[in-house]
Design an enzyme around this catalytic site. Structure first.
Site, PDB file in Angstrom:
ATOM      1  CD  GLU A   1       7.543  -8.518 -10.270  1.00 20.55           C
ATOM      2  OE1 GLU A   1       7.659  -7.766  -9.291  1.00 20.55           O
ATOM      3  OE2 GLU A   1       6.832  -8.243 -11.246  1.00 20.55           O
TER       4      GLU A   1
ATOM      5  CG  HIS B   1       3.723   4.685  -7.209  1.00 19.74           C
ATOM      6  ND1 HIS B   1       4.291   3.838  -6.290  1.00 19.74           N
ATOM      7  CD2 HIS B   1       3.786   4.039  -8.388  1.00 19.74           C
ATOM      8  CE1 HIS B   1       4.668   2.726  -6.892  1.00 19.74           C
ATOM      9  NE2 HIS B   1       4.376   2.823  -8.171  1.00 19.74           N
TER      10      HIS B   1
ATOM     11  CG  HIS C   1      -0.347   6.136  -6.388  1.00 17.01           C
ATOM     12  ND1 HIS C   1      -0.709   6.130  -5.066  1.00 17.01           N
ATOM     13  CD2 HIS C   1       0.079   4.877  -6.661  1.00 17.01           C
ATOM     14  CE1 HIS C   1      -0.491   4.927  -4.551  1.00 17.01           C
ATOM     15  NE2 HIS C   1      -0.015   4.140  -5.503  1.00 17.01           N
TER      16      HIS C   1
HETATM   17  C1  UD1 Z   1       2.490   0.548  -2.497  1.00 20.01           C
HETATM   18  C2  UD1 Z   1       3.735  -0.337  -2.363  1.00 20.01           C
HETATM   19  C3  UD1 Z   1       4.673  -0.143  -3.558  1.00 20.01           C
HETATM   20  C4  UD1 Z   1       3.916  -0.318  -4.864  1.00 20.01           C
HETATM   21  C5  UD1 Z   1       2.703   0.602  -4.883  1.00 20.01           C
HETATM   22  C6  UD1 Z   1       1.893   0.375  -6.129  1.00 20.01           C
HETATM   23  C7  UD1 Z   1       4.700  -0.827  -0.179  1.00 20.01           C
HETATM   24  C8  UD1 Z   1       5.583  -0.373   0.908  1.00 20.01           C
HETATM   25  N1  UD1 Z   1       4.495   0.023  -1.178  1.00 20.01           N
HETATM   26  O1  UD1 Z   1       2.911   1.902  -2.358  1.00 20.01           O
HETATM   27  O2  UD1 Z   1       5.726  -1.070  -3.497  1.00 20.01           O
HETATM   28  O3  UD1 Z   1       4.785   0.003  -5.924  1.00 20.01           O
HETATM   29  O4  UD1 Z   1       1.874   0.318  -3.753  1.00 20.01           O
HETATM   30  O5  UD1 Z   1       0.994   1.386  -6.371  1.00 20.01           O
HETATM   31  O6  UD1 Z   1       4.177  -1.911  -0.108  1.00 20.01           O
HETATM   32  N2  UD1 Z   1      -4.448   5.050  -1.258  1.00 20.01           N
HETATM   33  C9  UD1 Z   1      -5.812   5.177  -1.376  1.00 20.01           C
HETATM   34  N3  UD1 Z   1      -6.488   4.221  -2.099  1.00 20.01           N
HETATM   35  C10 UD1 Z   1      -5.879   3.200  -2.730  1.00 20.01           C
HETATM   36  C11 UD1 Z   1      -4.487   3.094  -2.633  1.00 20.01           C
HETATM   37  C12 UD1 Z   1      -3.782   4.020  -1.877  1.00 20.01           C
HETATM   38  O7  UD1 Z   1      -6.407   6.095  -0.850  1.00 20.01           O
HETATM   39  O8  UD1 Z   1      -6.552   2.395  -3.364  1.00 20.01           O
HETATM   40  C13 UD1 Z   1      -3.695   6.037  -0.450  1.00 20.01           C
HETATM   41  C14 UD1 Z   1      -3.984   5.880   1.062  1.00 20.01           C
HETATM   42  O9  UD1 Z   1      -3.968   7.147   1.669  1.00 20.01           O
HETATM   43  C15 UD1 Z   1      -2.794   5.045   1.535  1.00 20.01           C
HETATM   44  C16 UD1 Z   1      -1.691   5.640   0.665  1.00 20.01           C
HETATM   45  O10 UD1 Z   1      -2.299   5.859  -0.604  1.00 20.01           O
HETATM   46  O11 UD1 Z   1      -2.544   5.166   2.921  1.00 20.01           O
HETATM   47  C17 UD1 Z   1      -0.436   4.823   0.542  1.00 20.01           C
HETATM   48  O12 UD1 Z   1      -0.680   3.492   0.143  1.00 20.01           O
HETATM   49  P1  UD1 Z   1       0.487   2.392   0.385  1.00 20.01           P
HETATM   50  O13 UD1 Z   1       0.038   1.089  -0.165  1.00 20.01           O
HETATM   51  O14 UD1 Z   1       0.953   2.427   1.775  1.00 20.01           O
HETATM   52  O15 UD1 Z   1       1.697   2.958  -0.481  1.00 20.01           O
HETATM   53  P2  UD1 Z   1       1.880   3.069  -2.048  1.00 20.01           P
HETATM   54  O16 UD1 Z   1       2.654   4.321  -2.278  1.00 20.01           O
HETATM   55  O17 UD1 Z   1       0.602   2.886  -2.739  1.00 20.01           O
HETATM   56  N1  UDP Z   2      -2.073   1.026 -13.904  1.00 18.14           N
HETATM   57  C1  UDP Z   2      -3.468   1.080 -13.952  1.00 18.14           C
HETATM   58  N2  UDP Z   2      -4.067   2.309 -13.881  1.00 18.14           N
HETATM   59  C2  UDP Z   2      -3.372   3.468 -13.752  1.00 18.14           C
HETATM   60  C3  UDP Z   2      -1.949   3.399 -13.681  1.00 18.14           C
HETATM   61  C4  UDP Z   2      -1.331   2.155 -13.754  1.00 18.14           C
HETATM   62  O1  UDP Z   2      -4.131   0.058 -14.081  1.00 18.14           O
HETATM   63  O2  UDP Z   2      -3.988   4.544 -13.696  1.00 18.14           O
HETATM   64  C5  UDP Z   2      -1.413  -0.300 -13.947  1.00 18.14           C
HETATM   65  C6  UDP Z   2      -0.233  -0.443 -14.895  1.00 18.14           C
HETATM   66  O3  UDP Z   2      -0.645  -0.829 -16.182  1.00 18.14           O
HETATM   67  C7  UDP Z   2       0.619  -1.506 -14.212  1.00 18.14           C
HETATM   68  C8  UDP Z   2       0.346  -1.297 -12.737  1.00 18.14           C
HETATM   69  O4  UDP Z   2      -0.845  -0.509 -12.661  1.00 18.14           O
HETATM   70  O5  UDP Z   2       0.197  -2.821 -14.532  1.00 18.14           O
HETATM   71  C9  UDP Z   2       1.488  -0.579 -12.088  1.00 18.14           C
HETATM   72  O6  UDP Z   2       1.147  -0.161 -10.803  1.00 18.14           O
HETATM   73  P1  UDP Z   2       1.997   0.870  -9.989  1.00 18.14           P
HETATM   74  O7  UDP Z   2       2.752   1.755 -10.920  1.00 18.14           O
HETATM   75  O8  UDP Z   2       1.084   1.516  -9.014  1.00 18.14           O
HETATM   76  O9  UDP Z   2       2.986  -0.052  -9.139  1.00 18.14           O
HETATM   77  P2  UDP Z   2       4.436  -0.672  -9.424  1.00 18.14           P
HETATM   78  O10 UDP Z   2       4.365  -1.485 -10.653  1.00 18.14           O
HETATM   79  O11 UDP Z   2       5.401   0.466  -9.509  1.00 18.14           O
HETATM   80  O12 UDP Z   2       4.687  -1.487  -8.199  1.00 18.14           O
END
Ligand code: UD1
Ligand code: UDP
Length: 394
Positions: A120, A227, A260
């Protein structure tokens, strides 16, 4: 000679988009030794995907902490990857997209002088704070990369403008379409899967009578996700208020939001939309497994999101997407007219949604199925390229 390929990912979208590539590489054990490292930047949302695609990682850095910040994630991944690379001695490291995991893992690879393949590659907004920090993450990763697997011709053009040598850019399509097609195929062929999906949705707190109404098109479903870091704070307040106002105005429409797990998202969403008494057509649920999410994506009428991956999946299913961002690195569907940018402005969100709900002509114009992001064969192209080219650079 068998080549060792180390794939690194840590968040839900990376896992969804790398899973079909893990599977494809593992089909050729005589050519590749496929090593999977998950950083655990996400935990529950990552594990959901690993389970669905039946992937057992070889290494798990398990770095996630509640409410982590960019410094936490980046430093833990960078340090953790040192040990993994020293132990596994890969010939090539594959990272994905624009997360903290991918940039830190690519940097770790560079420090160990291991070539990087970027899946990507080449997505750009050229606006360093939109999306933040992803725009700069992917640009940095691009600088550290040898093989650039660009999903589209536009992504290839971006890389060429940045002086990436033409022979190092391979247009493959996006692997998310491979993942999507794998799931759609399973749904088509495994008759019993619908039952599994229904019972998982029920366990997630979604009433099956309601699901049936969406299936029979008796009620319309708006599927929502959000998110983005740049929307935290007032952006999320505006988004939630817009959803609340729309749900009040359109009582015959359902608004489903798998929220999220980021506390910066959970906070405003639960406090503004969580009261079931006054918002009885708004459904807040935990993040759904990919299988169930794709099922609901198919049933949905409109998608409201700030997600990157969903902007790629929904157009292929003919679903209009309102994107809660001011800019996008995925302009292809925007140009095709199936995606519209609405930012986080309350009035813009409500008026764009109302137009789609009230005006069949506008709806039809945005719901033409169109898939500029891939044909389901991206992983095949990546693997073929690695087969041919790895020999020459190693
Ligand atoms: C991250 C990525 C973003 C991506 C997104 C997809 C970075 C900087 N950000 O952002 O690019 O689009 O993931 O969703 O890499 N948490 C949980 N359980 C989980 C996941 C998250 O509890 O399974 C909570 C935790 O408190 C964690 C917080 O979410 O500290 C933030 O997670 P983080 O990966 O830092 O940021 P995202 O907003 O998820
Ligand atoms: N997705 C999922 N469950 C959910 C919401 C999203 O499996 O409840 C999937 C969605 O189909 C897509 C991916 O998660 O493939 C997108 O993830 P997210 O929006 O967290 O991250 P981004 O694509 O913005 O980095």
């Amino acid at each position: 000679m068998i080549r060792k390929i180390l794939l690194v990912f840590g968040t839900r979208p990376e896992a969804i988009k790398m899973a079909p590539l893990v599977k494809k590489l593992r089909e050729q054990p005589e050519t590749f030794k496929t090593i999977v490292t998950v950083t655990g930047q996400h935990r529950q949302m990552l594990d959901q995907v690993l389970k669905l695609f039946d992937i057992q990682p070889d290494y798990d850095l398990d770095i996630m902490k509640a409410g982590q910040n960019l410094f936490d994630v980046t430093s833990r991944v960078l340090n953790g990857m040192k040990t993994v690379i020293q132990d596994s001695k890969p010939d090539l490291i594959l990272v994905h997209g624009d997360t903290a995991t991918s940039t830190a893992a690519a940097l770790a690879g560079f420090y160990c002088r291991i070539p990087i393949g970027h899946v990507e590659a080449g997505l750009r907004t050229y606006d360093m704070y939109n999306p933040w920090p992803e725009e700069i993450n992917r640009q940095l990763t691009g600088r550290l990369t040898t093989f650039h697997f660009a999903p589209t011709e536009m992504a290839r053009q971006n890389l060429l403008k940045e002086q990436v040598p033409e022979e190092n850019i391979i247009v493959t399509g996006n692997t998310v379409i491979d993942a999507l097609y794998l799931i759609l195929k399973r749904m088509e062929h495994e008759i019993s899967l619908k039952k599994v999906i229904h019972s998982t949705l029920e366990r997630a707190g979604i009433d099956l009578d309601l699901v049936q109404e969406w299936e029979e098109k008796k009620r319309r479903l708006i599927l929502i996700t959000g998110h983005r870091r740049e929307n935290f704070g007032s952006g999320f307040v505006d988004i939630c208020e817009a959803i609340r106002d729309l749900a009040k105005q359109y009582k015959e429409v359902d608004f489903l939001y798998p929220v999220h797990l980021n506390p910066n998202v959970q906070g405003p969403v639960n406090s503004i939309l969580g009261d079931r008494g006054s918002n009885n057509n708004i459904y807040l649920v935990k993040p759904l497994d990919y299988l169930e999410f794709v099922y609901l994506l198919q049933l949905s009428h409109i998608v409201l999101t700030d997600s990157g991956g969903i902007q790629e999946e929904a157009p292929g299913l003919g679903k209009p997407v309102l994107v809660m961002r001011t800019t996008t690195e995925r302009p292809e569907a925007l140009n095709a007219g199936t995606v519209k940018l609405v930012g986080t402005d309350k009035t813009k969100i409500t008026s764009s949604m109302s137009q789609l709900l009230d005006c069949p002509k506008s709806y039809q114009a945005m719901s033409k199925a169109n898939n500029p992001y891939g044909d389901g064969k991206a992983c095949e192209r990546i693997v073929r390229h690695l087969e041919n080219e790895l020999i020459s650079i190693l």
